[in-house]
Design an enzyme around this catalytic site. Structure first.
Site, PDB file in Angstrom:
ATOM      1  N   SER A   1       0.789  -1.236   0.000  1.00  0.00           N
ATOM      2  CA  SER A   1       0.000   0.000   0.000  1.00  0.00           C
ATOM      3  C   SER A   1       0.819   1.283   0.000  1.00  0.00           C
ATOM      4  CB  SER A   1      -0.952   0.008   1.204  1.00  0.00           C
ATOM      5  OG  SER A   1      -2.046  -0.848   0.964  1.00  0.00           O
TER       6      SER A   1
ATOM      7  N   LYS B   1      -0.149   3.575  -2.719  1.00  0.00           N
ATOM      8  CA  LYS B   1      -1.238   4.539  -2.613  1.00  0.00           C
ATOM      9  C   LYS B   1      -0.737   5.981  -2.603  1.00  0.00           C
ATOM     10  CE  LYS B   1      -4.845   1.737  -0.339  1.00  0.00           C
ATOM     11  NZ  LYS B   1      -4.267   0.423  -0.005  1.00  0.00           N
TER      12      LYS B   1
ATOM     13  N   SER C   1      -5.662   3.221   4.809  1.00  0.00           N
ATOM     14  CA  SER C   1      -5.259   2.392   3.674  1.00  0.00           C
ATOM     15  C   SER C   1      -6.433   1.620   3.080  1.00  0.00           C
ATOM     16  CB  SER C   1      -4.160   1.412   4.111  1.00  0.00           C
ATOM     17  OG  SER C   1      -3.449   0.927   3.000  1.00  0.00           O
TER      18      SER C   1
END
Length: 439
Positions: free
Chosen positions: A128, A131, A183
């Site tokens: 993640s 992101k 997240s």
């Protein structure tokens, strides 16, 4: 779509791309200050791509990952960053103990000087931390006041979820906060839909990475969930996060302590989410993003500021013991602030445009909306205005046309190649057993 129509559309896109992009001037070629030629290079390597049809990676790498380069085969940021080991600036004190990650990098965000790194261009699973690129890519394309309706796809997103519900009404600004604070893979799915769909968003993210010079980064999902061929590197994550930290509005999202998710009548009550950055209390922290999947293991990227000096740090492929990824990042930040300001590093983080290279193909067509124009399925209040005034990365729309042309051509090919397995590397130390979670 009939083959004649596909070919006609392809020709139109190629023609328009050629008119708008034009030839790359000789003066725009990579220079020694931005990149060092790789020895023995016989020509530009093919840009890696993801393979969504291949099995999803579900276990850590068992050998050294491939090493990334610029499309011309050079090492982005300087030749010393081509190492698979550790490299440290000459004027720096000894590195702290406890750095167990397979790859990491710490750099001065202002000067771009890389103070130290380990396997900086190794292409690892990012989880993640990817992101950060999702936020960077979409923040200038979506109106923060636009309202996105939740779907069953959001509600059933794999891995960590904020808790979006089908039929819920969620402002884009809240979705950005959900993306970063907790997240949320459901938030990533909703944002991608608002940007024209997952294929469009993935193509936009790949184009953004290429424009930044982040050539080790190959995007397959907007959430960072593993897909075969999706990678990033310690160098690229630092490059991406430095750009993100240069926008006050993006920093405001990273530093948001909490956000309220509205109720959905008959489906779910309202609730509050909190910022889960493990270094939220670190002195001078500007923001951070964690990541974890069964294949990527623990990852982290962050930035901090002291006395007007900013550092960025990235950590890839590590475990929670003996030291968490974020704690290793804190050690590197503490160490980095002891290196005299203005010191010459072992390489540097490049700026957009320094490595002017042709846009490489991705696995999905580029069809995203223009900045601040929401596609069908979102609603925008009449009084809303754009969140960020101008794109961070220049030339993204023009790059997209070239991406579209290559993609359409690829779809007309009869066969599709699948990438070979990962390059072997020395096995890492034995790993413990950890819960199977993906975020």
């Amino acid at each position: 779509m009939p083959r004649r129509l596909s070919a006609g559309l392809l020709c139109g896109v190629i023609t328009l791309s050629a008119v708008l992009l034009g030839p790359v001037p000789a003066s725009a070629a990579p220079t020694s200050s931005a990149a060092a030629p790789a020895s023995g290079s016989s020509g530009p390597p093919a840009r890696p791509t993801v393979d969504p049809e291949a099995p999803t990676p579900s276990a850590p790498l068992t050998g050294m990952p491939p090493q990334g380069t610029a499309p011309d085969g050079s090492t982005v940021g300087g030749g010393r960053l081509g190492t698979r080991g550790t490299v440290v600036a000459e004027v720096a004190p000894p590195l702290p103990e406890g750095l167990a990650a397979s790859a990491w990098l710490v750099a001065d965000a202002g000067t771009g000087q890389v103070l130290a790194a380990r396997d900086p261009h190794g292409r690892y699973y990012p989880a993640s931390t990817l992101k950060a690129l999702t936020l960077l890519t979409l923040a200038h394309r979506l109106d923060p006041a636009a309202v996105v309706t939740g779907t069953a796809e959001d509600e059933n997103a794999e891995g960590s979820r904020v808790g979006l519900v089908a039929g819920g009404q969620y402002p884009v600004r809240l979705l950005f906060e959900a993306l970063v604070l907790q997240s949320g893979n459901d938030a990533a799915t909703a944002l991608a839909r608002a940007a024209g769909g997952v294929p469009s968003t993935v193509a936009l993210m790949n184009a953004t990475a290429a424009e930044l010079g982040a050539h080790d980064t190959v995007v397959g999902t907007p959430s960072g969930l593993d897909v075969a061929g999706q990678t990033s590197s310690a160098y690229d994550l630092a490059l991406i996060f430095r750009t993100l930290l240069e926008d006050p509005a993006a920093v405001a999202v990273l530093q948001t302590p909490r956000a309220d998710v509205p109720p959905v009548d008959g489906r779910a009550p309202g609730f509050q989410i909190q910022n889960q950055n493990p270094l939220a209390d670190y002195p001078g922290i500007l923001g951070g993003k964690t990541g974890f999947t069964d294949a990527a293991r623990h990852t982290y990227v962050a930035g901090a500021e002291r006395d007007g000096r900013r550092l960025v740090v990235s950590v890839l492929d590590t475990e929670n013991v003996p030291l968490r990824a974020a704690d290793q990042a804190a050690l590197l930040l503490d160490w980095g602030f002891t290196v005299p300001a203005g010191s010459e590093g072992v390489g540097r983080l490049v700026r957009p445009g320094e490595l002017r290279t042709p846009v490489a193909p991705t696995t999905a067509p580029l069809a995203g909306p223009t900045p601040h124009r929401s596609p069908p399925g979102t609603t925008v209040p009449a009084t809303s205005s754009g969140w960020l005034a101008a794109p961070v990365v220049g030339g993204l729309g023009l790059a997209g046309l070239a991406v579209s042309a290559t993609l359409l051509l690829g779809r007309l090919r009869a066969a599709r190649r699948r990438p070979a397995g990962a390059t072997a590397r020395t096995s890492p130390p034995p790993r413990g057993r950890w819960p199977s979670r993906r975020r």
